[in-house]
Design a protein around this motif. Structure first.
Motif, PDB file in Angstrom:
ATOM      1  N   MET A  70      36.397 -22.071 130.183  1.00 17.17           N
ATOM      2  CA  MET A  70      36.923 -22.835 131.307  1.00 17.17           C
ATOM      3  C   MET A  70      37.453 -21.867 132.356  1.00 17.17           C
ATOM      4  SD  MET A  70      38.905 -25.491 128.824  1.00 17.17           S
ATOM      5  CE  MET A  70      38.013 -26.765 127.925  1.00 17.17           C
ATOM      6  N   THR A  71      37.332 -22.227 133.611  1.00 15.54           N
ATOM      7  CA  THR A  71      37.683 -21.314 134.691  1.00 15.54           C
ATOM      8  C   THR A  71      39.095 -21.568 135.207  1.00 15.54           C
ATOM      9  OG1 THR A  71      36.685 -22.814 136.308  1.00 15.54           O
ATOM     10  CG2 THR A  71      35.292 -21.075 135.420  1.00 15.54           C
ATOM     11  N   ARG A  72      39.702 -20.500 135.705  1.00 16.45           N
ATOM     12  CA  ARG A  72      41.028 -20.610 136.307  1.00 16.45           C
ATOM     13  C   ARG A  72      40.930 -21.223 137.695  1.00 16.45           C
ATOM     14  NH1 ARG A  72      45.236 -16.164 134.286  1.00 16.45           N
ATOM     15  NH2 ARG A  72      44.739 -16.368 132.093  1.00 16.45           N
ATOM     16  N   ALA A  73      41.995 -21.870 138.115  1.00 14.91           N
ATOM     17  CA  ALA A  73      42.000 -22.523 139.421  1.00 14.91           C
ATOM     18  C   ALA A  73      42.148 -21.484 140.521  1.00 14.91           C
ATOM     19  CB  ALA A  73      43.140 -23.532 139.502  1.00 14.91           C
ATOM     20  N   ALA A  74      41.463 -21.710 141.646  1.00 10.30           N
ATOM     21  CA  ALA A  74      41.613 -20.833 142.799  1.00 10.30           C
ATOM     22  C   ALA A  74      43.064 -20.861 143.271  1.00 10.30           C
ATOM     23  CB  ALA A  74      40.676 -21.292 143.912  1.00 10.30           C
ATOM     24  N   GLY A  75      43.599 -19.696 143.569  1.00  6.38           N
ATOM     25  CA  GLY A  75      44.968 -19.609 144.062  1.00  6.38           C
ATOM     26  C   GLY A  75      46.019 -19.554 142.979  1.00  6.38           C
ATOM     27  N   CYS A  76      45.617 -19.636 141.686  1.00  4.31           N
ATOM     28  CA  CYS A  76      46.571 -19.556 140.570  1.00  4.31           C
ATOM     29  C   CYS A  76      46.127 -18.467 139.598  1.00  4.31           C
ATOM     30  CB  CYS A  76      46.678 -20.896 139.853  1.00  4.31           C
ATOM     31  SG  CYS A  76      47.244 -22.244 140.889  1.00  4.31           S
ATOM     32  N   GLN A  78      45.323 -29.105 126.018  1.00  3.28           N
ATOM     33  CA  GLN A  78      46.577 -28.885 125.294  1.00  3.28           C
ATOM     34  C   GLN A  78      47.462 -30.130 125.357  1.00  3.28           C
ATOM     35  OE1 GLN A  78      49.839 -26.499 127.015  1.00  3.28           O
ATOM     36  NE2 GLN A  78      49.609 -25.118 125.264  1.00  3.28           N
ATOM     37  N   LYS A  79      47.523 -30.754 126.517  1.00  4.58           N
ATOM     38  CA  LYS A  79      48.334 -31.962 126.664  1.00  4.58           C
ATOM     39  C   LYS A  79      47.764 -33.116 125.845  1.00  4.58           C
ATOM     40  CE  LYS A  79      50.080 -30.832 131.282  1.00  4.58           C
ATOM     41  NZ  LYS A  79      50.036 -31.160 132.736  1.00  4.58           N
ATOM     42  N   LYS A  80      46.448 -33.112 125.644  1.00  3.04           N
ATOM     43  CA  LYS A  80      45.798 -34.191 124.916  1.00  3.04           C
ATOM     44  C   LYS A  80      46.086 -34.109 123.420  1.00  3.04           C
ATOM     45  CE  LYS A  80      41.629 -35.111 126.227  1.00  3.04           C
ATOM     46  NZ  LYS A  80      40.153 -35.020 126.395  1.00  3.04           N
ATOM     47  N   ALA A  81      45.924 -32.902 122.843  1.00  3.38           N
ATOM     48  CA  ALA A  81      46.100 -32.735 121.396  1.00  3.38           C
ATOM     49  C   ALA A  81      46.090 -31.251 121.066  1.00  3.38           C
ATOM     50  CB  ALA A  81      44.993 -33.447 120.630  1.00  3.38           C
ATOM     51  N   PRO A  82      46.677 -30.863 119.921  1.00  2.00           N
ATOM     52  CA  PRO A  82      46.672 -29.443 119.538  1.00  2.00           C
ATOM     53  C   PRO A  82      45.274 -28.899 119.295  1.00  2.00           C
ATOM     54  CG  PRO A  82      48.247 -30.688 118.208  1.00  2.00           C
ATOM     55  CD  PRO A  82      47.422 -31.681 118.951  1.00  2.00           C
ATOM     56  N   LEU A  83      44.367 -29.757 118.782  1.00  2.00           N
ATOM     57  CA  LEU A  83      42.993 -29.365 118.510  1.00  2.00           C
ATOM     58  C   LEU A  83      42.049 -30.375 119.152  1.00  2.00           C
ATOM     59  CD1 LEU A  83      44.677 -28.281 115.849  1.00  2.00           C
ATOM     60  CD2 LEU A  83      42.378 -27.904 114.958  1.00  2.00           C
ATOM     61  N   THR A  84      41.090 -29.865 119.911  1.00  2.00           N
ATOM     62  CA  THR A  84      40.066 -30.722 120.498  1.00  2.00           C
ATOM     63  C   THR A  84      38.725 -30.007 120.377  1.00  2.00           C
ATOM     64  OG1 THR A  84      40.567 -29.792 122.691  1.00  2.00           O
ATOM     65  CG2 THR A  84      41.587 -31.899 122.147  1.00  2.00           C
ATOM     66  N   LYS A  85      37.647 -30.747 120.515  1.00  2.00           N
ATOM     67  CA  LYS A  85      36.313 -30.155 120.427  1.00  2.00           C
ATOM     68  C   LYS A  85      35.840 -29.709 121.817  1.00  2.00           C
ATOM     69  CE  LYS A  85      34.888 -30.292 116.080  1.00  2.00           C
ATOM     70  NZ  LYS A  85      33.764 -31.130 115.641  1.00  2.00           N
ATOM     71  N   VAL A  86      35.128 -28.570 121.845  1.00  2.00           N
ATOM     72  CA  VAL A  86      34.502 -28.088 123.078  1.00  2.00           C
ATOM     73  C   VAL A  86      33.059 -27.691 122.766  1.00  2.00           C
ATOM     74  CG1 VAL A  86      36.566 -27.311 124.310  1.00  2.00           C
ATOM     75  CG2 VAL A  86      35.450 -25.774 122.677  1.00  2.00           C
ATOM     76  N   VAL A 127      46.332 -11.060 128.903  1.00  2.99           N
ATOM     77  CA  VAL A 127      45.057 -10.561 129.428  1.00  2.99           C
ATOM     78  C   VAL A 127      43.896 -10.780 128.460  1.00  2.99           C
ATOM     79  CG1 VAL A 127      46.164  -8.870 130.933  1.00  2.99           C
ATOM     80  CG2 VAL A 127      45.459  -8.186 128.631  1.00  2.99           C
ATOM     81  N   ILE A 128      44.185 -10.942 127.162  1.00  5.22           N
ATOM     82  CA  ILE A 128      43.156 -11.372 126.210  1.00  5.22           C
ATOM     83  C   ILE A 128      43.332 -12.869 126.015  1.00  5.22           C
ATOM     84  CG2 ILE A 128      42.293 -11.191 123.850  1.00  5.22           C
ATOM     85  CD1 ILE A 128      41.712  -8.728 125.455  1.00  5.22           C
ATOM     86  N   HIS A 129      42.313 -13.633 126.391  1.00  3.86           N
ATOM     87  CA  HIS A 129      42.479 -15.081 126.447  1.00  3.86           C
ATOM     88  C   HIS A 129      42.148 -15.799 125.146  1.00  3.86           C
ATOM     89  CE1 HIS A 129      42.049 -14.983 131.115  1.00  3.86           C
ATOM     90  NE2 HIS A 129      43.238 -14.621 130.692  1.00  3.86           N
ATOM     91  N   THR A 130      41.255 -15.237 124.332  1.00  9.16           N
ATOM     92  CA  THR A 130      40.831 -15.972 123.145  1.00  9.16           C
ATOM     93  C   THR A 130      40.748 -15.076 121.914  1.00  9.16           C
ATOM     94  OG1 THR A 130      38.473 -15.601 123.602  1.00  9.16           O
ATOM     95  CG2 THR A 130      39.460 -17.617 124.477  1.00  9.16           C
ATOM     96  N   ARG A 131      40.904 -15.712 120.764  1.00 10.79           N
ATOM     97  CA  ARG A 131      40.538 -15.169 119.463  1.00 10.79           C
ATOM     98  C   ARG A 131      39.638 -16.213 118.808  1.00 10.79           C
ATOM     99  NH1 ARG A 131      42.092 -10.930 120.901  1.00 10.79           N
ATOM    100  NH2 ARG A 131      43.726  -9.588 120.046  1.00 10.79           N
ATOM    101  N   ASN A 132      38.529 -15.796 118.270  1.00  7.49           N
ATOM    102  CA  ASN A 132      37.573 -16.737 117.681  1.00  7.49           C
ATOM    103  C   ASN A 132      37.497 -16.542 116.180  1.00  7.49           C
ATOM    104  OD1 ASN A 132      37.177 -17.249 120.360  1.00  7.49           O
ATOM    105  ND2 ASN A 132      35.102 -16.469 120.457  1.00  7.49           N
TER     106      ASN A 132
END
Length: 396
Positions: A10-16, A28-36, A281-286
């Protein structure tokens, strides 16, 4: 397959530039775990809240082994496969290889490096002050400081820094074929250097690995792979944290003033933890599940992929009050910037030391430091596996 499963990444918003992607926050607001849904049309669990991230990353029923079928690769593996090192191993094998390189990164050993790190930081600032301005903070300071530190620790000639920095940058991109070439280049370089260390050891980490090769505890190929991992990890993340952290402080002048006017080492340490939390700066762990796991009202099945979004974990409102506010006085030590569990970042103590020395010295010696361009013109690393900036023009 449901058409409403969101795509990842997922991409970051312009200006943020400092905030996690809005779509990840929405999940995150929806649930702790969701499918992507991933690039290959497979699906994985997105883990966005801190409590579930820590619980799962510390669970032996999940694996870091990238060779397992179903592992959630965010891009295709490069030709010849991915890295072969203890960071993508589990259990006793991971623990055995990790122990071989743990000692130099232990807190007390790292503390003894403080004078050397201070010397490297001061020399870089001396060179900046003696040269023309504006200057690119990345090339003049953020990149050479951690590169010099890890070169000295490993025993890699700094005269070769251009070669390893260039290849490390390529490995961090999303160009799969170029990644494979760059990794092979670095492995060949470290293998040759390992051969020289076997014949003529010195007081450095690569020589320690060479001794283990001679003792039959490691193959030369394994030692070279470990060297590549340490070389890349030892400067890429810290480089980007120095540059991005400097920018974040410049964009939050009240926080910068608080840090610059204090000589309290506890506040400095707190500021670094907060910057690590705020920026990640590291966004994910898989990972991949080895067994069925019930958590947060969901059942993760054996073979399911998991993607831990570390920057949303470090912005979890259940764990941090007003998580989108930079507050260097808060207790941020439970952030996710270094991951968690058995695979938590080996170099965390060294990174903390480098960041503390870099930020405190930079703003003390150049108190009028400021951006030499609008933040809108700063090129961010949106196309990279390590987030940060490609350039940061500064003046004073």
């Amino acid at each position: 397959m449901s058409s409403d499963v969101p795509h990842f990444p997922m991409t970051r918003a312009a200006g943020c530039p400092f905030d996690p992607p809005p779509a990840a926050i929405a999940q995150q607001k929806k649930a702790p775990l969701t499918k992507v849904r991933l690039w290959d049309d497979s699906t994985s669990w997105l883990v966005t809240r801190l409590a579930e991230q820590r619980a799962l990353l510390d669970d032996p029923r999940i694996s870091a082994d990238i060779s397992k079928p179903g592992f959630p690769h965010l891009i295709p593996l490069p030709p010849g496969g991915g890295p072969v090192s203890f960071v993508v191993m589990d259990g006793p094998k991971h623990a055995r290889l990790r122990r071989m390189v743990t000692a130099p990164f232990a807190a007390k050993r790292v503390e003894a490096l403080q004078p050397a790190v201070q010397r490297i930081v001061d020399l870089a600032i001396d060179a900046m002050l003696a040269g023309p301005k504006p200057v690119d903070l990345v090339d003049a300071f953020a990149l050479p400081v951690p590169s010099l530190v890890i070169s000295e620790l490993l025993g890699v000639p700094y005269s070769d820094h251009g070669f390893f920095q260039n290849n490390a940058k390529i490995i961090a991109t999303l160009d799969v074929e170029a990644q494979g070439r760059a990794r092979r280049e670095l492995i060949g370089y470290l293998d040759d250097l390992m051969g020289r260390k076997i014949v003529a050891p010195a007081d450095d980490l690569l020589s320690d690995l060479a001794e283990r090769v001679k003792a039959g505890e490691l193959t030369r190929s394994e030692a070279a792979q470990m060297g590549v991992m340490l070389l890349i990890a030892g400067h890429a993340t810290t480089e980007n944290m120095i540059a991005l952290g400097t920018l974040a402080l410049l964009e939050h002048p009240a926080q910068l003033e608080l840090l610059r006017d204090s000589d309290d080492p506890k506040l400095l340490a707190s500021a670094v933890e907060e910057l690590l939390r705020y920026l990640s700066v590291i966004h994910t762990r898989n990972r991949i599940a080895l067994e069925d796991i019930d958590i947060a009202g969901e059942r993760i099945r054996a073979g399911d992929g998991l993607i831990f979004v570390l920057d949303t974990g470090s912005r979890d409102p259940d764990a941090f009050e007003e998580p989108d506010r930079l507050d260097i006085e808060r207790d941020s030590r439970h952030h996710m910037a270094f991951g968690f569990g058995a695979h938590r970042c080996l170099g965390k103590s060294l990174a903390r030391l480098e960041l503390q020395v870099a930020f405190s010295t930079l703003f003390r010696r150049i108190p009028t430091l400021r951006l030499a361009a609008d933040i809108e013109g700063v090129p961010f690393r949106h196309d990279n596996q390590v987030y940060g900036v490609y350039e940061l023009p500064i003046t004073w």
